[in-house]
Design a protein around this motif. Structure first.
Motif, PDB file in Angstrom:
ATOM      1  N   UNK A 271       7.954   9.094 -11.781  1.00 50.74           N
ATOM      2  CA  UNK A 271       8.435   7.732 -11.543  1.00 50.74           C
ATOM      3  C   UNK A 271       7.478   6.941 -10.659  1.00 50.74           C
ATOM      4  N   UNK A 272       7.003   7.547  -9.582  1.00 48.36           N
ATOM      5  CA  UNK A 272       6.150   6.824  -8.645  1.00 48.36           C
ATOM      6  C   UNK A 272       4.840   6.401  -9.304  1.00 48.36           C
ATOM      7  N   UNK A 284       5.107   4.800  -0.493  1.00 45.98           N
ATOM      8  CA  UNK A 284       4.177   5.924  -0.673  1.00 45.98           C
ATOM      9  C   UNK A 284       4.603   7.125   0.168  1.00 45.98           C
ATOM     10  N   UNK A 285       5.009   6.862   1.409  1.00 45.70           N
ATOM     11  CA  UNK A 285       5.428   7.969   2.276  1.00 45.70           C
ATOM     12  C   UNK A 285       6.699   8.623   1.758  1.00 45.70           C
ATOM     13  N   UNK A 286       7.627   7.813   1.267  1.00 47.02           N
ATOM     14  CA  UNK A 286       8.852   8.385   0.706  1.00 47.02           C
ATOM     15  C   UNK A 286       8.535   9.266  -0.497  1.00 47.02           C
ATOM     16  N   UNK A 287       7.614   8.835  -1.332  1.00 47.08           N
ATOM     17  CA  UNK A 287       7.253   9.598  -2.533  1.00 47.08           C
ATOM     18  C   UNK A 287       6.562  10.913  -2.199  1.00 47.08           C
ATOM     19  N   UNK A 288       6.011  11.030  -0.991  1.00 52.98           N
ATOM     20  CA  UNK A 288       5.341  12.271  -0.591  1.00 52.98           C
ATOM     21  C   UNK A 288       6.241  13.184   0.239  1.00 52.98           C
ATOM     22  N   UNK A 293      15.384  12.757   3.970  1.00 52.87           N
ATOM     23  CA  UNK A 293      14.625  11.543   4.270  1.00 52.87           C
ATOM     24  C   UNK A 293      15.527  10.477   4.885  1.00 52.87           C
ATOM     25  N   UNK A 294      15.007   9.746   5.863  1.00 56.08           N
ATOM     26  CA  UNK A 294      15.573   8.484   6.320  1.00 56.08           C
ATOM     27  C   UNK A 294      14.504   7.424   6.086  1.00 56.08           C
ATOM     28  N   UNK A 295      14.859   6.379   5.337  1.00 57.03           N
ATOM     29  CA  UNK A 295      13.913   5.310   5.025  1.00 57.03           C
ATOM     30  C   UNK A 295      14.499   3.991   5.525  1.00 57.03           C
ATOM     31  N   UNK A 310      11.374   9.136  -3.854  1.00 58.67           N
ATOM     32  CA  UNK A 310      11.696  10.368  -3.112  1.00 58.67           C
ATOM     33  C   UNK A 310      12.447  11.341  -4.013  1.00 58.67           C
ATOM     34  N   UNK A 311      13.457  10.861  -4.725  1.00 64.35           N
ATOM     35  CA  UNK A 311      14.264  11.732  -5.580  1.00 64.35           C
ATOM     36  C   UNK A 311      13.410  12.368  -6.668  1.00 64.35           C
ATOM     37  N   UNK A 312      12.511  11.598  -7.256  1.00 63.06           N
ATOM     38  CA  UNK A 312      11.647  12.147  -8.312  1.00 63.06           C
ATOM     39  C   UNK A 312      10.785  13.281  -7.772  1.00 63.06           C
TER      40      UNK A 312
END
Length: 814
Positions: A271-272, A284-288, A293-295, A310-312
């Motif tokens: 997805x990303x 980008x940080x969430x995807x890694x 996670x807290x965003x 993040x989920x992907x």
């Protein structure tokens, strides 16, 4: 039901038992449907066992399930045995068109076959007891609640006790004509045993002289189960039992509905990589990020896309086929999020849009409750219609479970932890899942604490959690981190992620004063689109009545010139309103220079899910988080041609529906922000507001209340020491404490009945008639609970444009 010996004189018995035409195993049915060739018992048993494999493929050995190596084996054993009691002649006659009521529970007779196969297959005593517990409780609780209060069906302990005549119930039953019905003829019994032995790859248990009857075996095992599960058990053992119960009931429902669980995940693993624009740093940080996670990022900066990225990332690192559950604080916001996902994520091959599940409160509760009922209690003469309805209910219930992605409120998920067999499948589906808690700030401290307890449970189930918000105070992030055992990564959008969008103005006068309303009229007359957000539905309706005519006068040919949005609309009308809002006030395009015009009046329901963009904002004061979210619907991406636009916050005349302390802390923080010269409401300004508001005595009390609520909720609801007791009263209490209630308007009763139980009824379509209310206001609308429809019916005045209003005051004669 007839259970007690000596409850009236027995009819005279003939010298020879009545013997119906010999029935063979191929003629034994598990269901009354399909009408032309009802499903056979052996077929249904194999289908349910094979469905367990689908569930195992999805959940795998996630979390606490990994501690029990034979978990799925035991569920498969229970699947083969769960309906064996339907071999009884009383049940077979009952499911025939117009057949007489049998009056016994087939799952109790099934325990006899659990006992026989446990011996033949050499199971341990612990496995015999667990499989027996699953078989016995796949329709109702084993024990009543500890308090003795039951809001659901009678437990097995209440139905079968020292007064039960077991031989009469399950061996030879008196018939109305004075003869006897042999419930399980020996030949048929041996045929079923041989078939079961083959399915279990075991030798059939030998027949020995003087062996216990099926009734004796069922009684003995039920008594052992009642004794074993009467006292509190180890909490982990109790949790595993509820999960196994959920696996069996889910397999039974899916098998009965002939529905396969979907394997397609609408969220692609890459997805990303498919982002249509250059991602923000916080995305980008969430995807890694691996794990929880807290965003924290401003409204309009792509939090949703960051959560999906993040989920992907997590999908590849988790076993089985993880499920994605996206939660929102308001039920009224669910469908907007679902529609957004349907059109932005990837559909399965051959589908036009992604299949996203939606768990409606009242309809889900009705479907899941009815789906675990069976044909044992259908009244004579209505069996055919009732069985047809149940077939539709099972199919509809399974539509709640088939998808791998669902939009829901947290309340619907937590209900699975407390409500027994009706909702244990919901709890099982929370294992090996991804939970995205969107706008978590919107909850009061008690609810925030309970959600932290839920996160702790989800982690035990092998699931992962992401929290998304534009406004999370340090106290909130600390409580989330403290509630989870594994590390929680917190990412905040860097300063400058969003451009300056607002000019903050504080106004001490209430928004409802003539001067404040005149200012809105002036903006509307100048061609600006104006968002007005107030704190209560009644105020929203009054303000809309005062201003709607002005907006329509400016644009007489525009059907959407004035729109009102709050929670008290029928779901179907709200869906139309949301589409109108998104069509009329979408995010402004980069080159768009014109003024849009129009009026939107709303309550806090506008704060989540809707990607709206208006020219000016006028709002009542609220907690800091709510003020920031309301601002996020005004000049959403900072593209207004005038630059930062006015966002005016009026002091509210009452703190309701919020806590007085939260309102005072927010107004004090806003006042200091303006005094310090800040008027932009940037992400840094919002952080300063949150820090100041939560550094007060109120903030300290907020944290203490949330922590206490977390710990009490975990101890009361999420500790599984009595997993097979009736917990319906706890589910009811949870609903009152956590969420509101869905009602229907009195004028919709006939339509709702037709949609839920008519010949072509579809309970999921009936959800369009539901109106969300809080328990506290039911009396205001003279609401009463309709036991047949299983929903509250409310009085009042309803209009598709303005929603539900209380009944007009009745004239009083003195």
């Amino acid at each position: 039901m007839r259970h007690a010996a000596g409850a009236g004189a027995r009819p005279p018995r003939s010298s020879a038992p009545h013997r119906p035409a010999p029935r063979t195993l191929t003629g034994v049915r598990a269901k009354s449907r399909p009408k032309e060739d009802p499903e056979r018992l052996t077929t249904h048993s194999l289908v349910v066992r094979d469905t367990v494999a689908q569930i195992e493929a999805r959940v795998a050995n996630a979390g606490v399930i990994a501690s029990e190596p034979r978990f799925w084996t035991q569920v498969r054993h229970a699947a083969l045995l769960h309906d064996t009691g339907k071999i009884a002649e009383g049940f077979q006659r009952q499911i025939s068109p117009g057949g007489p009521v049998w009056g016994q529970r087939h799952e109790v007779l099934s325990l006899a076959y659990v006992d026989l196969l446990a011996t033949a297959a050499g199971w341990s005593d612990a496995e015999r007891l667990l499989v027996g517990a699953l078989v016995a409780t796949h329709h109702r609780a084993l024990h009543p609640s500890a308090s003795g209060v039951s809001l659901g069906k009678a437990s097995l302990a209440q139905l079968y006790n020292a007064q039960t005549d077991w031989a009469e119930a399950f061996t030879r039953t008196p018939a109305p004509d004075g003869t006897e019905i042999v419930q399980v003829p020996r030949t048929l019994h041996r045929e079923l045993l041989a078939w079961l032995a083959g399915a279990f790859a075991a030798d059939p248990p030998p027949s020995t002289p003087g062996e216990p009857t099926l009734a004796d075996r069922a009684r003995a095992l039920l008594e052992r189960l009642l004794k074993t599960w009467q006292e509190p058990v180890n909490p982990e053992h109790g949790l595993l039992t509820v999960l196994a119960q959920g696996a069996l009931t889910l397999a039974d429902r899916a098998g009965s509905a002939h529905t396969r669980l979907q394997t397609h995940m609408p969220l692609p693993a890459d997805y990303f990589a498919r982002f249509p624009y250059a991602p923000h740093p916080h995305q980008e940080r969430a995807a890694r990020t691996e794990g929880h996670l807290i965003l924290v990022a401003p409204t309009g900066s792509g939090k949703t896309e960051g959560g999906l990225a993040w989920a992907a990332r997590q999908l590849a690192a988790m076993p089985g086929l993880p499920r994605l559950v996206w939660t929102l604080p308001y039920r009224a916001s669910l469908n907007a999020a679902r529609v957004r996902f349907q059109h932005t994520l990837t559909p399965a091959v051959g589908e036009r849009t992604a299949d996203i599940g939606l768990l409606h409160g009242t309809v889900a509760h009705t479907l899941l409750t009815q789906a675990v009922e069976d044909d044992c209690g259908l009244p004579s003469g209505s069996a055919t219609a009732g069985q047809a309805r149940k077939a539709r209910v099972r199919a509809d219930a399974m539509r709640l479970f088939a998808q791998r992605m669902r939009v829901s409120t947290p309340h619907q998920l937590l209900r699975g932890a407390v409500a027994g067999p009706a909702f244990s499948s919901v709890l099982l589906e929370q294992a090996n899942s991804l939970f995205v808690l969107d706008e978590l700030h919107a909850y009061e401290p008690e609810i925030f604490g309970r959600l932290c307890a839920a996160m702790r449970l989800w982690e035990r189930l092998g699931s992962r959690v992401a929290v998304l918000s534009a406004t999370l105070s340090p106290r909130m992030t600390a409580l989330i981190d403290d509630s989870l055992t594994r590390p929680v990564t917190c990412h905040r959008a860097p300063p400058g992620t969003s451009p300056a969008r607002h000019r903050l103005v504080l106004d001490d006068t209430p928004l409802t004063e003539p001067g404040a309303l005149d200012r809105v009229r002036d903006w509307i007359g100048q061609g600006h689109s104006v968002l007005v957000v107030v704190n209560t539905v009644a105020t929203a309706q009054r303000v809309f009545a005062a201003l709607a005519g002005d907006a329509r006068a400016v644009a007489p040919n525009d059907p959407y010139a004035a729109l009102l949005l709050h929670s008290r609309f029928k779901n179907r009308d709200r869906d139309l309103l949301e589409r109108a809002l998104l069509t009329r006030h979408p995010e402004r395009r980069p080159a768009e220079r014109t003024r849009r015009g129009g009026l939107v009046v709303a309550t806090q329901t506008v704060e989540v899910s809707l990607q709206l963009d208006l020219d000016r904002g006028v709002v009542e004061a609220a907690p800091v988080e709510a003020v920031a979210q309301r601002a996020g619907r005004v000049n959403r991406r900072g593209r207004h041609p005038d630059g930062p636009v006015e966002f005016r916050v009026h002091r509210a005349h009452s703190h309701r529906p919020y806590e007085a302390g939260a309102m005072d802390a927010a107004w004090d923080a806003l006042t200091h922000l303006v005094a310090e010269g800040a008027d932009t409401l940037s992400e840094q300004d919002i952080d300063r507001l949150l820090e100041r508001a939560y550094a007060t005595e109120w903030g300290e009390q907020w944290e203490e209340t949330a922590r206490k609520a977390r710990d009490e909720f975990e101890a009361t609801f999420l500790t599984f020491t009595d997993p097979l007791h009736d917990r319906s009263e706890f589910a009811h209490a949870l609903g009152e404490k956590f969420d509101g209630v869905d009602v229907i308007h009195r004028d919709d009763v006939d339509e709702y009945r037709a949609r839920t139980s008519g010949r072509n009824g579809d309970p999921l379509l009936a959800a369009g008639l539901l109106i969300p209310l809080r328990y506290q206001v039911l009396k205001t609308f003279d609401a009463h609970y309709d036991r047949d429809l299983r929903v509250h019916v409310a009085d009042g005045v309803y209009d598709p444009a303005t929603g539900l209003m209380p009944p007009a005051e009745r004239e009083t004669i003195l």
